[in-house]
Design a protein around this motif. Structure first.
Motif, PDB file in Angstrom:
ATOM      1  N   LEU A 116       0.842  -1.203   0.000  1.00 10.23           N
ATOM      2  CA  LEU A 116       0.000   0.000   0.000  1.00 10.23           C
ATOM      3  C   LEU A 116       0.877   1.253   0.000  1.00 10.23           C
ATOM      4  O   LEU A 116       0.684   2.172  -0.809  1.00 10.23           O
ATOM      5  CB  LEU A 116      -0.899  -0.005   1.238  1.00 10.23           C
ATOM      6  N   THR A 146       1.123   3.864  -3.093  1.00  9.82           N
ATOM      7  CA  THR A 146       0.786   5.273  -2.870  1.00  9.82           C
ATOM      8  C   THR A 146       1.974   6.148  -3.232  1.00  9.82           C
ATOM      9  O   THR A 146       1.833   7.167  -3.920  1.00  9.82           O
ATOM     10  CB  THR A 146       0.414   5.497  -1.403  1.00  9.82           C
ATOM     11  N   CYS A 165      -4.719   6.898   2.326  1.00  8.80           N
ATOM     12  CA  CYS A 165      -4.025   5.626   2.089  1.00  8.80           C
ATOM     13  C   CYS A 165      -2.677   5.635   2.769  1.00  8.80           C
ATOM     14  O   CYS A 165      -2.282   4.670   3.419  1.00  8.80           O
ATOM     15  CB  CYS A 165      -3.861   5.380   0.604  1.00  8.80           C
ATOM     16  N   ALA A 184      -5.661  -0.765   1.468  1.00  8.35           N
ATOM     17  CA  ALA A 184      -5.851   0.008   2.691  1.00  8.35           C
ATOM     18  C   ALA A 184      -6.818  -0.724   3.611  1.00  8.35           C
ATOM     19  O   ALA A 184      -6.604  -0.836   4.825  1.00  8.35           O
ATOM     20  CB  ALA A 184      -6.388   1.396   2.347  1.00  8.35           C
TER      21      ALA A 184
END
Lengths: 645, 164, 107, 320
Positions: free
Chosen positions: A344, A348, A378, A462
């Motif tokens: 994640l 991001t 996120c 997330a």
């Protein structure tokens, strides 16, 4: 279901073959969709396996192909899906699928998409093969396959020499570990004449005494292989540089899957490791040192992806720590949650970096690609999970589980303190990054908006980063402990200290992340006014490991050769000629032939010895084909002789 | 009779291979190699592998060695001025090593193998070999085909006048 | 008739002879020929062993060996030709452009 | 085997060898007569009735010539090279069945044996060209090497179609399998084989290795006397061999009504040999690049496609 097992690694490999052979006829969209479909096929097969009760029945097995049958030795392409591999397969194929989807938008503007998807798919296939293999030979094949793909993807933009050399560095560094793993496998084969894992485990527990030397050596060899692949000290130097690859690659290979192959390997070979407490302790110690190393280095980084890279090193250190303390289930648990929150974070970061026109410096990243709130959310979720903010994040549960089981192990208090310190530092560096990134997000305008396709994987990851922890509540809590009971058959239960101690430890450990966040807030404030951490150069260069290696290892060889040459010339020119002449005069003067002979010959012998050393070292690479052949022959003679004897 | 032929052929093979070590002219060396290969083909035949004997002659002697000769002729290499191995100084160590290696191989072979009970030669028909090739080893055949294709492309690329 | 060990002795002899050729001769073409001799020693081993167990696998292995040799030699020969074209020599001793020179220090 | 059996076998061998030499010698005569006929002139007609003793006269002339080795030649190879050419062709005849039970050997890899020997043939020409150590022979040798390697491949592939249909490498079995001559089942294969056969024997229109007006006499420029005769004879025995093989493999061998098998065999061979003579008079020589591209770009794909079609049809038709 047994018959479908081949589809899990087979689908990505087939798709990779199609892409590399027929990719010239396909457009970007088709290739991307094909690759994603292959990943989806693998994931769906895994889901099917779950539905068909792979989780609670006997391990599924399938023998796809037999390489060759020589006597009773038949190396096979045999797949085995038990609970350990089920965990790995689910994570790898799931995260792999998400990252494939993410890549569709991420790589849309790159011309080399065909190579990218070929290697991405091949990597996925190789990784799945690695975790599904029921024998060490196939496992090693997968191991090398992912190494190759990692090399190719790190150096994906190979026209930039820095990136290309980063790829080479990763390949060569992990090769040291691979060599050791191969030696370990050879050792096992020479001892038991088989490489099939179930057979091997029975043989190990039957034939090897606990603490036996051979077991220790083998375990150490395999551990060294894991160290190389999982970027632990002292072979961690490649991972920070590996960030030269595209961000999805970093997320998939260098955070979620390949680097955890070492963890998987040790968990898989745990019967061997349990025989040798010393090696186990080494695993834990290396893990603990790496936690500190990674976390402290991450503290001083300015490159967003390097922060995450060092963070990965340190988080895998936690897994090794757990492995070393015998908490295999929790190591895998942390592996799963880490896969979610680290990919994640990486994805991001990739989106933010792309939105900022490939700017990596966290002080200057301002734009969040038109989805400011989402990016913010996120990253915050990922950061919180990484730091282990109590109760609400998945990272908390997995890290807590590890910390609790570390305490009763040998020298566990020390390890616990190190790990807890690591938790604090982790929280500091990730929130420092977070504050630097998002506190002043208005300072730059969005250059290119983030594609909608890239948002969905982020969203799913997330969600998982928050909820994945709820399967296993810490010891002594009134929640379910599904994970450890589910893996009980494979690993046995891990011990934890008495409940009173547990609660104290948990309280301390859960306060540390919050404290860290606070410190980070203050730190960022001061950093804006130009404050720099003490030792920050040292930390930024990763404790100067690269420079040290260059001096010690690369320079050493040359130094040695130089040394021999120097001594030789020195002795000849400066001393020996004079000395010999002096002795000669002396000898003729005394008319004692005996001394003449002895001294002269002795010195000449020394001299020729040195000259020989210099000549041998410097002609190791003299480019003469025949000489190389001679050396090979000598090696063959020696090895064969040794073996026969 | 059979044994005599076998051992004679074996002697021819070894002598011809050994001659490569000492001749100066590359063409002569290549021809000695051809002789060794032909004798080896006869050995294969005597051992009961007729298909391989024919293939050995066709592929090794008939194609590979012709290529070899072709190249030597195109380069128009004349007898080398190099010192023959037995005249140059450094032949002793390699020869010694090779001898040791040979002895070790012998020890290895004799250590591993029990002598067979019946020693009749069974001829393995081409059909059996073919069925084995296109049965269990089909995948390897495909791989070999790809390997040859790759070699072909590589050679074409290397022999272009203007390389990339 | 012919014991397996005798075939193996011959095969080992061929193999070591090939190795000796590689070690002693200085011309690239001779080295390649030595390689061929080694390959053929290996092939003889495979065939003799295959006949010993009356198994076609030995012959299959030899066929693959031949294929590999063919591919290897095609490329090796073209490389020799290129070397000859470029440097006007096929002596292996002259081909050491890539050798490491310790006087230059670490790279 | 007893002594008498050995003697018998040897005498048979000797007989076959002699008759082959004789046939080849008379082929030279026949070719000259046929060529002359087609070109509307007389040809050799002085020695004996209709000039039938011409080959004998030629032979005498060649034998009595001086045995000369050029000083710049590589002596041993120069001497050996001409022997290889007829020798390999003669050896191949050992496996050719002439009639129902007329053959010297029936080995189960006969076809491969023939192919292997024909691939060895190139050595004679190549080495002859190289050992002469002068310019034109070397070119001739190189040309023949390239040519023979290139044309051996489609030849072998074309023959594999026959092998597929008959299921055996043995020539005896192949003839036995031809109730219907394979030329009807394998017309493409037949033509490819014939063309490659002509190329392998270096006959017109593929006689580039000895092209008179480009390379003097190619690989045989420096040769004279009996050694030249061996090269020459080798070529004609090669033609004979190709005709015999084509007969055996494609034309049904000794199969035929009314007449005994040998006669059919001889008739079919004769027709093919006449075809070779005819080709020589009427076809121009190819250019070298034409020769190469014809072999690699036309014959090889054609042979492959032929093989594939045969395999597919054989799989679905004959088996299923």
């Amino acid at each position: 279901m047994n018959q479908l097992l081949w589809l899990i690694p087979g689908a990505p490999i087939l798709s990779a073959l199609i892409i590399v052979l027929l990719g010239g006829f396909l457009r970007y969209r088709h290739i991307a969709v094909l690759a994603s479909c292959a990943a989806a096929a693998a994931f769906l097969t895994v889901l099917l396996a779950w539905l068909n009760g792979a989780a609670n029945a006997q391990p599924l097995q399938q023998t796809v192909y037999t390489w060759v049958a020589v006597g009773d030795w038949r190396p096979t392409v045999g797949l085995m899906l038990d609970r350990i591999s089920l965990v790995m397969v689910s994570v790898v194929s799931g995260v792999g699928l998400l990252i494939h989807l993410y890549s569709i938008a991420f790589m849309a503007k790159d011309n080399d998409y065909r190579r990218y998807y070929f290697f991405l798919n091949l990597f996925l296939g190789g990784m799945l093969l690695l975790v599904l293999a029921d024998n060490l030979l196939l496992l090693y094949l997968g191991w090398e396959l992912v190494g190759l793909c990692s090399f190719a993807l790190i150096g994906f933009w190979y026209r930039d020499p820095v990136r290309a050399s980063a790829g080479r560095k990763a390949f060569i560094t992990t090769r040291i570990g691979d060599l050791s793993l191969a030696l370990g496998i050879f050792l096992l084969f020479s001892q038991f004449n088989t490489l099939s894992l179930p057979v091997l485990f029975d043989a190990i527990s039957e034939q090897w005494q606990p603490n036996s030397q051979l077991a220790a050596i083998t375990a150490f060899m395999i551990f060294a292989g894991a160290v190389g692949k999982s970027a632990q000290i002292p072979l961690q130097v490649w991972l920070p540089d590996a960030m030269a690859g595209p961000s999805p690659v970093s997320a998939l290979i260098h955070a979620a899957t390949m680097v955890t192959a070492g963890v998987y390997l040790i968990a898989r070979m745990h019967p061997l490791f349990e025989l040798t407490p010393l090696v186990q302790w080494t695993v834990a110690a290396i893990g603990a040192v790496t936690i500190l190393y990674g976390a402290s280095s991450a503290l001083a980084q300015n490159d967003l992806k390097r922060v995450l890279a060092y963070s990965t090193i340190s988080q895998i250190g936690y897994m090794f720590l757990a492995l070393g303390c015998g908490a295999y289930a929790f190591a895998l648990f942390h592996l799963v949650t880490h896969a979610f929150f680290k990919s994640l974070l990486f994805l991001t970061a990739g989106a933010i970096i792309q939105a900022n026109n490939h700017e990596h410096d966290i002080h200057r990243l301002g734009s969040h690609g038109g989805h400011s709130l989402l990016m913010h959310g996120c990253f915050l979720v990922g950061a919180a999970s990484l730091a282990g903010i109590p109760v609400i994040t998945a990272g908390f549960y997995s890290k807590e589980a590890i910390l609790t089981t570390v305490w009763p192990a040998s020298t566990g208090q020390l390890l616990w303190v190190i790990a807890a310190l690591g938790t604090l530092v982790t929280s500091i560096y990730i929130f420092r990054t977070y504050f630097l990134l998002f506190q002043n997000s208005q300072k730059a305008v969005s250059i290119s908006p983030v594609n909608r396709m890239m948002v969905w994987p982020l969203f799913i990851l997330a969600l998982l980063s928050i909820t994945a922890g709820f399967v296993e509540f810490p010891a002594g809590w009134p929640g379910p402990q599904l994970w450890s009971t589910w893996l009980e058959n494979e690993f046995g239960t891990a011990t934890h200290p008495p409940l009173a101690t547990v609660y104290v430890l948990q309280l301390i450990a859960s306060l540390l992340p919050l404290l860290g966040a606070g410190i980070a807030f203050l730190l960022v404030r001061r950093e804006k006014t130009g404050y720099r951490l003490p030792l920050s150069d040292f930390l930024r260069d990763g404790w100067k490991f690269d420079a040290t290696y260059k001096i010690v290892l690369v320079g050493g060889y040359f130094r040695l050769a130089h040394f021999f040459k120097l001594i030789e010339s020195l002795l000849i020119d400066a001393m020996l000629h004079k000395m010999t002449r002096g002795y000669k005069v002396f000898a003729t003067y005394c008319r004692t032939g005996f001394e003449y002979g002895v001294l002269n010959r002795g010195l000449n012998g020394l001299l020729s010895g040195l000259r020989f050393g210099h000549a041998q070292l410097s002609t190791a690479q003299n480019g003469l084909l025949n000489r190389y052949a001679l050396m090979i022959c000598a090696g063959a003679v020696f090895l064969l002789g040794y073996w026969l004897w | 009779m059979y044994e005599i032929i076998f051992y004679l052929t074996a002697a021819v093979t070894v002598l011809a291979a050994g001659s490569i070590l000492i001749v100066r002219n590359p063409i002569h060396a290549a021809l000695y190699l051809v002789i060794a290969l032909l004798a080896l083909a006869l050995l294969f035949f005597l051992l009961g592998a007729p298909l391989l004997a024919a293939l050995q002659v066709m592929i090794y002697a008939g194609a590979i060695m012709v290529l070899f000769l072709f190249l030597i002729m195109v380069m128009n290499l004349r007898p080398t001025q190099e010192q023959l191995p037995f005249l140059s100084a450094g032949w002793k160590v390699p020869a010694f090593l090779a001898l040791i290696l040979w002895l070790e191989l012998l020890v290895l072979f004799f250590g591993l193998l029990p002598e067979p009970a019946d020693e009749t030669i069974t001829v393995i028909e081409p059909k059996v070999v073919g069925e084995s090739l296109f049965g269990p080893y089909l995948l390897v055949v495909e791989a070999a085909a790809i390997l040859l294709l790759a070699a072909l492309i590589a050679v074409l690329y290397l022999s272009r006048k203007k390389r990339l | 008739m012919i014991p397996l060990s005798h075939s193996l002795i011959i095969a080992a002899l061929l193999f070591t002879l090939g190795l000796l050729i590689i070690m002693l001769r200085r011309e690239l073409l001779f080295i390649l020929m030595g390689l061929e001799v080694m390959f053929n020693g290996a092939a003889l081993t495979a065939i003799a062993a295959g006949q010993y167990w009356t198994n076609a696998d030995g012959q299959v292995l030899t066929i693959f060996l031949t294929v590999v040799t063919a591919a290897e030699l095609a490329i090796a020969l073209i490389l020799v030709w290129l070397v000859f074209e470029r440097l006007n020599t096929t002596r292996a001793d002259n081909l050491k452009l890539l050798k490491d020179n310790i006087d230059r220090g670490p790279p | 085997m007893t002594i008498t059996q050995w003697l018998f076998a040897f005498s048979i061998l000797l007989l076959v060898l002699l008759s082959l030499f004789l046939i080849a010698a008379f082929m030279v005569y026949a070719e000259r007569r046929v060529l002359a006929l087609l070109q509307d002139r007389l040809g050799p007609n002085r020695a004996g009735p209709f000039g039938l003793l011409q080959p004998v006269a030629d032979l005498l002339k060649l034998i009595t010539k001086e045995h000369f080795i050029p000083p710049f030649a590589d002596r041993s190879i120069y001497t050996i090279a001409p022997i290889i050419v007829p020798f390999t062709a003669l050896l191949s005849f050992a496996v050719v069945p002439v009639d129902d039970d007329w053959w010297l050997a029936d080995i189960n890899i006969a076809l491969l044996f023939v192919l292997a020997l024909s691939s060895l043939r190139v050595y004679g020409i190549m080495l002859g060209g190289w050992a002469s150590n002068s310019k034109y022979p070397l070119f001739g040798g190189l040309r023949s090497a390239a040519q023979m390697i290139s044309y051996e491949l489609p030849m072998g592939l074309a023959l594999m179609g026959v092998v597929m249909l008959s299921g055996s490498f043995s020539l005896v079995d192949i003839v036995a399998a031809q109730s219907l001559p394979f030329i009807f089942l394998q017309p493409i294969g037949f033509f490819i084989f014939l063309i490659c056969g002509i190329a392998e024997t270096n006959r017109l229109p593929f006689d580039l290795p000895e092209a008179e007006n480009e390379l003097a006499a190619g690989y045989s420029t420096e040769y004279g006397g009996i050694q030249f005769a061996l090269f020459f004879l080798g070529e004609y025995i090669g033609v004979l061999l190709i005709a015999a093989l084509a007969t055996v493999l494609f034309l049904g061998g000794w199969h035929g009504p009314w007449l005994p098998g040998v006669c059919w065999f001889a008739i079919k061979m004769l027709i093919l040999i006449l075809l070779f003579f005819w080709l020589r008079t009427s076809m121009p020589r190819l250019r070298y690049d034409q020769l190469m591209s014809f072999g690699w770009k036309l014959l090889l794909p054609a042979a492959l496609i032929n093989l594939m079609i045969t395999a597919v049809i054989g799989l679905f038709w004959i088996k299923g």
